[in-house]
Design an enzyme around this catalytic site. Structure first.
Site, PDB file in Angstrom:
ATOM      1  N   HIS A 198      -3.553   4.308  -2.082  1.00 26.97           N
ATOM      2  CA  HIS A 198      -4.495   3.451  -1.341  1.00 26.97           C
ATOM      3  C   HIS A 198      -5.009   4.181  -0.094  1.00 26.97           C
ATOM      4  O   HIS A 198      -6.179   4.092   0.263  1.00 26.97           O
ATOM      5  CB  HIS A 198      -3.815   2.161  -0.883  1.00 26.97           C
ATOM      6  CG  HIS A 198      -3.331   1.285  -2.002  1.00 26.97           C
ATOM      7  ND1 HIS A 198      -2.001   1.125  -2.297  1.00 26.97           N
ATOM      8  CD2 HIS A 198      -4.007   0.523  -2.892  1.00 26.97           C
ATOM      9  CE1 HIS A 198      -1.870   0.297  -3.306  1.00 26.97           C
ATOM     10  NE2 HIS A 198      -3.067  -0.088  -3.701  1.00 26.97           N
ATOM     11  N   LEU A 235       0.812  -1.221   0.000  1.00 20.50           N
ATOM     12  CA  LEU A 235       0.000   0.000   0.000  1.00 20.50           C
ATOM     13  C   LEU A 235       0.845   1.271   0.000  1.00 20.50           C
ATOM     14  O   LEU A 235       1.944   1.306   0.548  1.00 20.50           O
ATOM     15  CB  LEU A 235      -0.927  -0.003   1.220  1.00 20.50           C
ATOM     16  CG  LEU A 235      -1.842  -1.235   1.327  1.00 20.50           C
ATOM     17  CD1 LEU A 235      -2.723  -1.128   2.576  1.00 20.50           C
ATOM     18  CD2 LEU A 235      -2.702  -1.401   0.089  1.00 20.50           C
ATOM     19  N   LEU A 261       1.159   7.124  -8.385  1.00 25.95           N
ATOM     20  CA  LEU A 261       1.613   6.152  -7.388  1.00 25.95           C
ATOM     21  C   LEU A 261       1.111   4.769  -7.766  1.00 25.95           C
ATOM     22  O   LEU A 261      -0.030   4.593  -8.193  1.00 25.95           O
ATOM     23  CB  LEU A 261       1.115   6.535  -5.994  1.00 25.95           C
ATOM     24  CG  LEU A 261       1.639   7.858  -5.437  1.00 25.95           C
ATOM     25  CD1 LEU A 261       1.300   7.974  -3.949  1.00 25.95           C
ATOM     26  CD2 LEU A 261       3.142   8.022  -5.629  1.00 25.95           C
ATOM     27  N   GLN A 292     -10.194  -0.411 -15.571  1.00 28.32           N
ATOM     28  CA  GLN A 292     -10.690  -1.374 -14.571  1.00 28.32           C
ATOM     29  C   GLN A 292     -12.014  -0.897 -13.974  1.00 28.32           C
ATOM     30  O   GLN A 292     -12.933  -1.699 -13.740  1.00 28.32           O
ATOM     31  CB  GLN A 292      -9.641  -1.550 -13.472  1.00 28.32           C
ATOM     32  CG  GLN A 292     -10.124  -2.373 -12.273  1.00 28.32           C
ATOM     33  CD  GLN A 292      -9.009  -2.712 -11.301  1.00 28.32           C
ATOM     34  OE1 GLN A 292      -8.332  -3.693 -11.486  1.00 28.32           O
ATOM     35  NE2 GLN A 292      -8.824  -1.930 -10.258  1.00 28.32           N
TER      36      GLN A 292
HETATM   37  O1  PAF Z   1      -6.673  -2.594  -8.538  1.00 28.23           O
HETATM   38  C1  PAF Z   1      -6.285  -3.554  -7.859  1.00 28.23           C
HETATM   39  O2  PAF Z   1      -5.459  -3.443  -6.955  1.00 28.23           O
HETATM   40  C2  PAF Z   1      -6.843  -4.936  -8.161  1.00 28.23           C
HETATM   41  O3  PAF Z   1      -7.059  -5.096  -9.527  1.00 28.23           O
HETATM   42  C3  PAF Z   1      -8.107  -5.266  -7.348  1.00 28.23           C
HETATM   43  C4  PAF Z   1      -9.251  -4.338  -7.712  1.00 28.23           C
HETATM   44  C5  PAF Z   1      -7.811  -5.153  -5.869  1.00 28.23           C
HETATM   45  C6  PAF Z   1      -8.555  -6.695  -7.643  1.00 28.23           C
HETATM   46  O4  PAF Z   1      -7.562  -7.614  -7.303  1.00 28.23           O
END
Ligand code: PAF
Length: 281
Positions: A38, A34, A185, A154
């Site tokens: 995050h 992280l 990052l 995503q």
């Molecule tokens: O973006 C990420 O870190 C990953 O693709 C996720 C959404 C945690 C799924 O493993």
């Protein structure tokens, strides 16, 4: 500071969530290692929910490259310290067997959104993302889930999945967090060699000029300019740059094709693949 619970099994997750109404649950799925990006997701979730759940799970089914999976950074102790400081209530750190007691053989089809860019250059990647995120949504049952815009495509895929599977969750999109030098990052930044780390800010320095350049270039000309400019640094090699409709992820031929256009790229920096994106229109 409240006591943060770290759980590894479905039974312990259920126990930690007992008597917690779904309406108050915010969820941040992560693969660990992280960083401040995050942390910003967790802090936002903290502001908007009574209970904040974070998962830390390196999902094997979304890696199309075995070496990438093997080398993906894993820093569970440091992750827990960051999460506690950011105000997480529950950290779910399952094993592969907990997430996939049986192999997940589901094959998703989200139409056009998952076929281009990351979908075209990382076969199976988004199928694996959909598998793990749908499984995590089933287990955590959040009202809201938080995703960073660095993984712009995503988010579009996850929204398509939520619609297709009729999952009752709001997808909250959170702005990219950048270093002082502009580099978005990413957990993968830690894996860059010092030389490639020094070269990497050239990606953002280039794409941040897109909105201005669009006045004098067609989308195809802008694409060629971005690729040539990034690749003028010998340590970087553009895998793709596309100016796309921000909802459908489809390439625009003219700037008038869409109200909202994003420039998305993937760049190879030595052994590490970096992605970034910028609002163009
Ligand atoms: O973006 C990420 O870190 C990953 O693709 C996720 C959404 C945690 C799924 O493993």
């Amino acid at each position: 500071m409240k006591n943060m619970k770290v759980v590894n099994t479905v039974a312990d997750l259920n126990a930690a969530l007992a008597n917690t109404p779904k309406e108050g649950v915010g969820f941040v799925p992560t693969m660990g290692a992280l960083h401040a990006g995050h942390r910003s997701l967790v802090e936002r979730a903290r502001k908007e929910n009574n209970t904040v759940v974070v998962s830390v799970f390196v999902n094997p089914t979304q890696f199309n490259d075995k070496n990438d999976l093997k080398n993906y950074p894993r820093t569970p102790e440091a992750d827990c310290a960051i999460l506690e400081a950011a105000g997480a209530d529950i950290v779910f750190m399952p094993t592969v067997e907990v997430i996939y007691p049986e192999p997940d053989t589901r094959q998703f089809d989200f139409g056009l959104v998952d076929k281009v860019m990351e979908g075209a250059t990382r076969p199976g990647h988004f199928n694996g993302v959909a598998q793990v995120v749908s499984r995590l949504f089933d287990l955590v049952r959040p009202a809201r889930a938080y995703f960073g815009e660095k993984d712009f495509q995503q988010i579009a895929v996850i929204k398509a999945m939520v619609e297709q599977l009729a999952i009752d969750v709001e997808i909250v999109e959170c702005a990219i967090v950048r270093g002082e030098d502009g580099l978005a990052l990413s957990s993968r930044n830690e894996l860059l060699t010092p030389e490639h780390r020094k070269a990497a800010p050239h990606i953002y320095a280039t794409i941040s000029q897109c909105a201005e350049k669009m006045a004098s270039m067609t989308p195809a000309e802008l694409t060629a300019w971005v690729v040539a400019t990034i690749d003028s640094n010998p340590l970087l090699k553009t895998i793709y740059f596309e100016a796309v409709d921000a909802r459908t992820m489809q390439r625009v031929e003219k700037w008038s094709d869409s109200e909202r256009i994003q420039g998305c790229c993937a760049v190879q920096a030595g052994n590490i693949r970096l992605i970034d994106n910028i609002k163009i229109k």
